[in-house]
Design a protein around this motif. Sequence first.
Motif, mmCIF file in Angstrom:
data_model
loop_
_atom_site.group_PDB
_atom_site.id
_atom_site.type_symbol
_atom_site.label_atom_id
_atom_site.label_comp_id
_atom_site.label_asym_id
_atom_site.label_seq_id
_atom_site.Cartn_x
_atom_site.Cartn_y
_atom_site.Cartn_z
ATOM 1 N N PHE A 67 0.845 -1.200 0.000
ATOM 2 C CA PHE A 67 0.000 0.000 0.000
ATOM 3 C C PHE A 67 0.883 1.253 0.000
ATOM 4 O O PHE A 67 0.967 1.962 1.010
ATOM 5 N N PRO A 68 1.546 1.538 -1.135
ATOM 6 C CA PRO A 68 2.434 2.699 -1.197
ATOM 7 C C PRO A 68 1.699 3.988 -0.821
ATOM 8 O O PRO A 68 0.560 4.211 -1.221
ATOM 9 N N GLY A 69 2.350 4.793 -0.012
ATOM 10 C CA GLY A 69 1.778 6.074 0.394
ATOM 11 C C GLY A 69 0.895 6.002 1.628
ATOM 12 O O GLY A 69 0.553 7.028 2.196
ATOM 13 N N ALA A 70 0.511 4.815 2.041
ATOM 14 C CA ALA A 70 -0.312 4.675 3.245
ATOM 15 C C ALA A 70 0.576 4.883 4.480
ATOM 16 O O ALA A 70 1.749 4.520 4.461
ATOM 17 N N PRO A 71 0.023 5.426 5.551
ATOM 18 C CA PRO A 71 0.832 5.718 6.749
ATOM 19 C C PRO A 71 1.054 4.492 7.642
ATOM 20 O O PRO A 71 0.826 4.530 8.850
ATOM 21 N N VAL A 72 1.522 3.398 7.056
ATOM 22 C CA VAL A 72 1.636 2.155 7.817
ATOM 23 C C VAL A 72 2.649 2.252 8.955
ATOM 24 O O VAL A 72 2.427 1.686 10.028
ATOM 25 N N ALA A 73 3.758 2.965 8.755
ATOM 26 C CA ALA A 73 4.774 3.062 9.807
ATOM 27 C C ALA A 73 4.225 3.776 11.049
ATOM 28 O O ALA A 73 4.617 3.453 12.167
ATOM 29 N N ALA A 74 3.314 4.694 10.845
ATOM 30 C CA ALA A 74 2.722 5.422 11.971
ATOM 31 C C ALA A 74 1.533 4.690 12.570
ATOM 32 O O ALA A 74 1.302 4.764 13.782
ATOM 33 N N ASP A 75 0.771 3.969 11.749
ATOM 34 C CA ASP A 75 -0.493 3.381 12.217
ATOM 35 C C ASP A 75 -0.396 1.926 12.680
ATOM 36 O O ASP A 75 -1.096 1.530 13.606
ATOM 37 N N VAL A 76 0.434 1.126 12.038
ATOM 38 C CA VAL A 76 0.432 -0.311 12.316
ATOM 39 C C VAL A 76 1.007 -0.667 13.691
ATOM 40 O O VAL A 76 0.384 -1.434 14.426
ATOM 41 N N PRO A 77 2.173 -0.142 14.098
ATOM 42 C CA PRO A 77 2.683 -0.525 15.422
ATOM 43 C C PRO A 77 1.714 -0.230 16.577
ATOM 44 O O PRO A 77 1.478 -1.114 17.413
ATOM 45 N N PRO A 78 1.088 0.957 16.626
ATOM 46 C CA PRO A 78 0.133 1.175 17.719
ATOM 47 C C PRO A 78 -1.097 0.268 17.622
ATOM 48 O O PRO A 78 -1.651 -0.153 18.645
ATOM 49 N N PHE A 79 -1.519 -0.055 16.402
ATOM 50 C CA PHE A 79 -2.639 -0.985 16.208
ATOM 51 C C PHE A 79 -2.288 -2.362 16.784
ATOM 52 O O PHE A 79 -3.067 -2.965 17.526
ATOM 53 N N LEU A 80 -1.088 -2.853 16.459
ATOM 54 C CA LEU A 80 -0.659 -4.149 16.973
ATOM 55 C C LEU A 80 -0.518 -4.120 18.493
ATOM 56 O O LEU A 80 -0.888 -5.078 19.176
ATOM 57 N N ASP A 81 -0.006 -3.013 19.021
ATOM 58 C CA ASP A 81 0.102 -2.882 20.484
ATOM 59 C C ASP A 81 -1.273 -2.942 21.142
ATOM 60 O O ASP A 81 -1.438 -3.567 22.186
ATOM 61 N N ARG A 82 -2.271 -2.304 20.516
ATOM 62 C CA ARG A 82 -3.645 -2.358 21.068
ATOM 63 C C ARG A 82 -4.190 -3.778 21.042
ATOM 64 O O ARG A 82 -4.834 -4.217 21.996
ATOM 65 N N LEU A 83 -3.924 -4.502 19.954
ATOM 66 C CA LEU A 83 -4.392 -5.889 19.893
ATOM 67 C C LEU A 83 -3.710 -6.746 20.953
ATOM 68 O O LEU A 83 -4.339 -7.619 21.548
#
Length: 90
Positions: A67-83
Motif C-alpha cells: 500500500f504505497p503512500g499509506a501511513p503504515v509506519a505510523a499506524d500499524v505498530p500502535p494498532f498491533l500494540d492495542r491488539l
Amino acid sequence: MKASPSAGWQPALSRVIVRRHDRLRGEDLLVLPERVVVLTGKAADVVGLCDGTRTVHAIVDELAARFPGAPVAADVPPFLDRLREEGWLQ
C-alpha cells in the motif's frame, strides 16, 4: 518518531483466537471465546501477517510495499500494540 518498545516482537494470534472469513457477509473475523470481532478496513491484511515469524518492522515493510503512500509506519505498530493489550496477539 519514538521507537516502539515492541520492535523485536513477532506478533501471532493468541491460541484461543481463530481468524476466519465469513463468505456470506464478505467480512474477515476474529473469533474469540464468547465474542466475534469484525476486521474492518485493512485490519485483516495486518492481522494476516501476524504469524509469529515476522517482526513488527517486517510487517510494516510488507504493508508499505503493498500500500504505497499509506501511513503504515505510523499506524500499524500502535494498532498491533492495542491488539496485544486486548490479549488477541501474543
